[in-house]
Design an enzyme around this catalytic site. Sequence first.
Site, PDB file in Angstrom:
ATOM      1  N   ASP A   1      13.203  24.322 -31.651  1.00  0.00           N
ATOM      2  CA  ASP A   1      13.338  24.810 -33.022  1.00  0.00           C
ATOM      3  C   ASP A   1      12.010  25.200 -33.659  1.00  0.00           C
ATOM      4  OD1 ASP A   1      12.088  22.466 -33.887  1.00  0.00           O
ATOM      5  OD2 ASP A   1      13.941  21.494 -34.485  1.00  0.00           O
TER       6      ASP A   1
ATOM      7  N   HIS B   1      10.002  20.753 -35.062  1.00  0.00           N
ATOM      8  CA  HIS B   1       9.812  19.345 -34.718  1.00  0.00           C
ATOM      9  C   HIS B   1       8.882  19.196 -33.522  1.00  0.00           C
ATOM     10  CE1 HIS B   1      13.606  19.056 -37.088  1.00  0.00           C
ATOM     11  NE2 HIS B   1      12.897  18.060 -37.607  1.00  0.00           N
TER      12      HIS B   1
ATOM     13  N   SER C   1      10.313  14.937 -41.795  1.00  0.00           N
ATOM     14  CA  SER C   1      10.785  14.361 -40.535  1.00  0.00           C
ATOM     15  C   SER C   1       9.745  14.381 -39.436  1.00  0.00           C
ATOM     16  CB  SER C   1      12.035  15.097 -40.044  1.00  0.00           C
ATOM     17  OG  SER C   1      11.750  16.461 -39.825  1.00  0.00           O
TER      18      SER C   1
END
Lengths: 216, 216, 216, 216, 216, 216, 216, 216
Positions: free
Chosen positions: A191, A194, A15
Amino acid sequence: LRVAQGARWVAIGDSITDAGRAKPIGEGTNGLGTGYVQTMDALLQAWYPGRRIRIFNVGTSGHTVRDLKERWQTDVTDLKPDWLSVMVGANDVWRQFDRVTQPERAVLPDEYERIYDELIAGTAPTLKGGLVLITPFFLELRTDDPMRARMDEYGVIVKRLATKHKAVFVDSQAAFNVVLKDLPSAMINWDRVHLNHIGAAILARAVLTAVGFEWA
Amino acid sequence: LRVAQGARWVAIGDSITDAGRAKPIGEGTNGLGTGYVQTMDALLQAWYPGRRIRIFNVGTSGHTVRDLKERWQTDVTDLKPDWLSVMVGANDVWRQFDRVTQPERAVLPDEYERIYDELIAGTAPTLKGGLVLITPFFLELRTDDPMRARMDEYGVIVKRLATKHKAVFVDSQAAFNVVLKDLPSAMINWDRVHLNHIGAAILARAVLTAVGFEWA
Amino acid sequence: LRVAQGARWVAIGDSITDAGRAKPIGEGTNGLGTGYVQTMDALLQAWYPGRRIRIFNVGTSGHTVRDLKERWQTDVTDLKPDWLSVMVGANDVWRQFDRVTQPERAVLPDEYERIYDELIAGTAPTLKGGLVLITPFFLELRTDDPMRARMDEYGVIVKRLATKHKAVFVDSQAAFNVVLKDLPSAMINWDRVHLNHIGAAILARAVLTAVGFEWA
Amino acid sequence: LRVAQGARWVAIGDSITDAGRAKPIGEGTNGLGTGYVQTMDALLQAWYPGRRIRIFNVGTSGHTVRDLKERWQTDVTDLKPDWLSVMVGANDVWRQFDRVTQPERAVLPDEYERIYDELIAGTAPTLKGGLVLITPFFLELRTDDPMRARMDEYGVIVKRLATKHKAVFVDSQAAFNVVLKDLPSAMINWDRVHLNHIGAAILARAVLTAVGFEWA
Amino acid sequence: LRVAQGARWVAIGDSITDAGRAKPIGEGTNGLGTGYVQTMDALLQAWYPGRRIRIFNVGTSGHTVRDLKERWQTDVTDLKPDWLSVMVGANDVWRQFDRVTQPERAVLPDEYERIYDELIAGTAPTLKGGLVLITPFFLELRTDDPMRARMDEYGVIVKRLATKHKAVFVDSQAAFNVVLKDLPSAMINWDRVHLNHIGAAILARAVLTAVGFEWA
Amino acid sequence: LRVAQGARWVAIGDSITDAGRAKPIGEGTNGLGTGYVQTMDALLQAWYPGRRIRIFNVGTSGHTVRDLKERWQTDVTDLKPDWLSVMVGANDVWRQFDRVTQPERAVLPDEYERIYDELIAGTAPTLKGGLVLITPFFLELRTDDPMRARMDEYGVIVKRLATKHKAVFVDSQAAFNVVLKDLPSAMINWDRVHLNHIGAAILARAVLTAVGFEWA
Amino acid sequence: LRVAQGARWVAIGDSITDAGRAKPIGEGTNGLGTGYVQTMDALLQAWYPGRRIRIFNVGTSGHTVRDLKERWQTDVTDLKPDWLSVMVGANDVWRQFDRVTQPERAVLPDEYERIYDELIAGTAPTLKGGLVLITPFFLELRTDDPMRARMDEYGVIVKRLATKHKAVFVDSQAAFNVVLKDLPSAMINWDRVHLNHIGAAILARAVLTAVGFEWA
Amino acid sequence: LRVAQGARWVAIGDSITDAGRAKPIGEGTNGLGTGYVQTMDALLQAWYPGRRIRIFNVGTSGHTVRDLKERWQTDVTDLKPDWLSVMVGANDVWRQFDRVTQPERAVLPDEYERIYDELIAGTAPTLKGGLVLITPFFLELRTDDPMRARMDEYGVIVKRLATKHKAVFVDSQAAFNVVLKDLPSAMINWDRVHLNHIGAAILARAVLTAVGFEWA
């Protein structure tokens, strides 16, 4: 800059690479997602407009090196890259912390190294340009944090593979560590995995610098 | 880099600046829009994380220098900037081409210069850091294109004002001209006015370079 | 259970408390949000259906103790609570890490203690039931983590206020520490601040136990 | 608690179980739905974090025991459960009251018992942990209410099957009856079938208590 | 049919009346909601097209007789009705069962009667046509059901007021009881309060019959 | 009422019948659409609750008799109706007026009669209850209106088929003509084809009366 | 073409004019709606690009001449038109057919003429260009259709006013009659009032021809 | 007008033709898109209502002549046109400017001519009416603009093919050039390729005039 005119560059990962790119293959205005791959494209076209470097973003959210193998044929081989950059491992590690009741979702070091090695071995010889291996990272300075420690193990594996396959090695963890001394990780993402636009710029800088990008 | 630690930088302009920034005042992760202002923030935090430069994006789509004047108090003065960058003129000119039946929507050169000068005169003395005036631009190499020719007139005005008020002058048209030699404008935007990620990088580079950013 | 029949319990705090509760005042089926407040209500009605305890959720996302003061009149005083639970501090601390360029958004210890004390002093005497002060927490076991260390300072302040005002003191950090020994924080939330259903159960258990809830 | 470390628990049923769980198999944060299954998971992880019990939610709205049979292979057998909990019958009965013109939609007692028995007989021997059979219920205290009376008949069948297959028997109707003495059913749901957070807590408590959960 | 040509008929009540009618005043095609009021309009125009009876739907979801009083001026008086039908009480009663922790939301019999009487006393004399009082109802045959028993008390009050003010009295409970002998309430609505198209037809039939509608 | 207890009634037609019914087969609460079929169901359940008549709505928007033939097997035959009502022709005719450049979309009288006859011939013998043929209609009183004149031709065909197959014949045009004397068609629908709630009531009344419904 | 260079043309009316134009004042690309006003603008700019005629669309759905009066100041007078076109009456008439129970919504001929005359009298003298009065129309050839007959009465009034105020008179009914001989009204719109792209072209042609537009 | 009564006219092209037409085949009210094809239909039905000319819009966004070939069978041949109009080339050229890194997306002149010629050769003989070839265009007056110059090359090819196949030749570039003398391209579209309602009228006028449309 070592990347030749008209070169085809494929960027694969999870991602952090994906960042909303177009499917099935992401390229062009609006197709590269909004992460470090798009930042790389912006910098390349802005500094080196004559090179006409062509970037393909085939990062996919949630993927481990196991998932990469599943789609390697269509997403890497069939695109006939001149340059290939790979950044994977975040999910391989994270699942060991956020899905402890579903252990089959994680990829442990041995399997990680085995699959990664196999994929590169098959592709590296075909690349006219080069191979770029980027370590996975964790936006955490303290090396005794369990997930940071674990991520470092995977970074060591990537370094080993880069040496073995004569790839360009990008130590993303090191690049982030430099910035984290002055900027709390929460300024990049809560987090610690990311990347926002700041993180994307740090990473794009590290990758481009590693392939000879001249900034000044 | 001439921008001091903890400096407050306000960027005002039209949609090229706005790019979806948060309202009423755009700042922070997700608040800076997705244009050149966010690119500037990304590069500053990545290269100079210790500086903790604070950027406010108060660009608003569709605005002419007349519109800027309407909101100058809340969007510039009240934010107490140390540095102020201004890029306006695209709409002032464009309305002379896309709304010919509604002439009151455009701002002709004399009025443009008068209002612009008045705004800067009131603010420049208050800036501890500096003032950055960026010319409006048109992604068109041929200077005999009517809209390119017109835009150049406004660029001349901006240059004049920059000299008068001892501001940092950024010739965005020149920066784009360099790239347009190798890259058709359609690679940045079909309308030759708005910027995609490539255009944002070109412009951010020009602005930052002008204030002493050291890339290497 | 020390909470009397028909008692009115107001729970105030930030997003951890809010969890999507109805506005302006959240209560009843669907009105309590989906966080620990709703879990408390579920456990109370299930174990003590005859008590008919009435819970109001007035947590609001993003709030610091400064924000709580702004709305204390309508959201606490006007509801005439018998019991009042307060959990605040997460944002007061977090802004010191995720918004370093906007220092005015954080609330430093002295101001935190001053405002908090003032609010409690005015309300505690009016509560027929009791006052419950819950420390803010950070789902991080290592006490040398900068944000964990900072959060602990605020926990110390809360403890001091609880003693001063004879309130029920709930050490949420301690409750979470117990579980974190066996469960990585990523199983509750990647950001180590917000709570999923597991975290809500841990916290509800701690709060209810502190007011005499008998589980067996 | 009789459930061993790392045990796999599959919960199957109808909408009361489903409650919006992820499809095709619901598990993990966000995947368990918002009903009693998620409440069970929250309580297990909060009280017994070291057990790492893994819950799968395969409840599906509108299902009768006939529907369960259709998907038993993929939704139960293929998941290799150690523990299996089943609660079905609400729709089997309800269709006899809300769809009287479409009798084929209901499942009458004999067929209910026959199918249910067949499913359990095939699965019970494979469960390393245990089998938990939960009676369907109707939130109605008066036993002469036609639907309550009917539901009780199905409860008797479940009890019979539990004895036959040495399963843990959970009398949900009894658990609810206790609470309904003090709380009108309308406080849980107007339709006396579905459960809100209060009902979910009552049911989770009953199920967990039946497998040895120690609350204090 | 006692309703004269061109008569203005105002129907006020709660959600059973409202059924999605247009706001602020519902009338005409699409404006009457999809409940019994629209059914009444359909039957009147179909059987008596020459009468051109004009219906206004001012039912509002969730309303008790207290709420009706709040808006009586704009929603009844200002519309200058010739005929007024009122059906209220469902929420006055229901809140005593579904919101036991918020007692102020219910309206107990004495207050119900007092407010209702006051409203009618002020309006009845002004109606050229007539006043129609419809009892609230509960789709439950067993009179020992607590909510059915309670609803009956309110029905008794309505009957008393109808006699006092010489209004047309419609015993909706009786009308539904007839049908419920052959059709379970679940065929009309799971919650035994709201009406689907079948319930709407039953109620419309009762109301129209009471004002002299000739069906054959 | 000639329709026996537990009878299965299938209603097929075009959008006037469809009115948003559930697909593939519409029945039950919410499945019958909001047109005359749902009105029929409401009246039948309200007046004859013990009959438990089961209605299936298989009307589909835009359909001509040609389209009905395409799906006759699944939508009529497979449902094993006791009673079948058919109303088709509106689109067969309308296409001759609103799609004059696409003549293949209309169905001219000979083909209409041939297909219709063939469908009925195959089904009528299988109906234990009866066949109901409803003429298509046009809400227009003047018989010299071209579309009204055309529609009447199709009505004559339907009458002929009803006689031939001993079906119950419902002259919907006549039913509407009665009402249109007192109510302009615009009160039912601007397009003189579709029905609002008033039109639905007129048509349902005509159909039910024709099968012996006793209103008083 | 009688409309001078740079003329300001205001078009006012109801939904036929409105057709989704921008609010509060519709002009420019995307602002003129998708009806005959936009068609007029397209034809004027295409045939007479040098004229730079400026059109404002202030039609509003549902409006009668009474509604036009309410907003005449802001929507006509303040725009300082050189040319004003008015087409109103469709709703004044239609309400007499589709809302027979709400007679106050229609505007009868005397009131229609009185208000219309008053509005024009105040504005006509101020128009440097001219006044264009367009009759309302009904796409129905048969003059004995009640609504067609009614609409013709209003057309007669418009003609009278045009003569009185020396306005350009556009008989839209006549323009449509010509086409309706060969094209059924259903090809334009089922409701015989609104216009699709075909109807818009017919009307635009009539209006432009009336002010001297030269097509060849 | 050379187009006979009842003729079938197929219009194929790219997004300028497509303009949101219905898929798979666009025709009728609402099916023709909102571009020049719908304008052509409006003008044809308004001026020549008796001709009943039937237009099919099979333009598809983004298509080059290569894409047209892929779907020629279903979108042209199977529709059995009497008249066929083709306008393609915008994307064939544009990709050479906006996707310079993806050269395979463009269609260079030789391939363009070869495919185009092959398609026409197969179809022209089957057209009872005629073939209309419309040049692609660029809304740019200066012929030294690279994209304008390129587009002209393709226009020359179209002219050559028109002569070879005896088709009606429409020089759209010329038609636009006339208007662009008085109206800046920005009044039609910022990107100088797509058409708003003004551009649609210019193009429709050119095409219809070429087939004998008599405007006066």
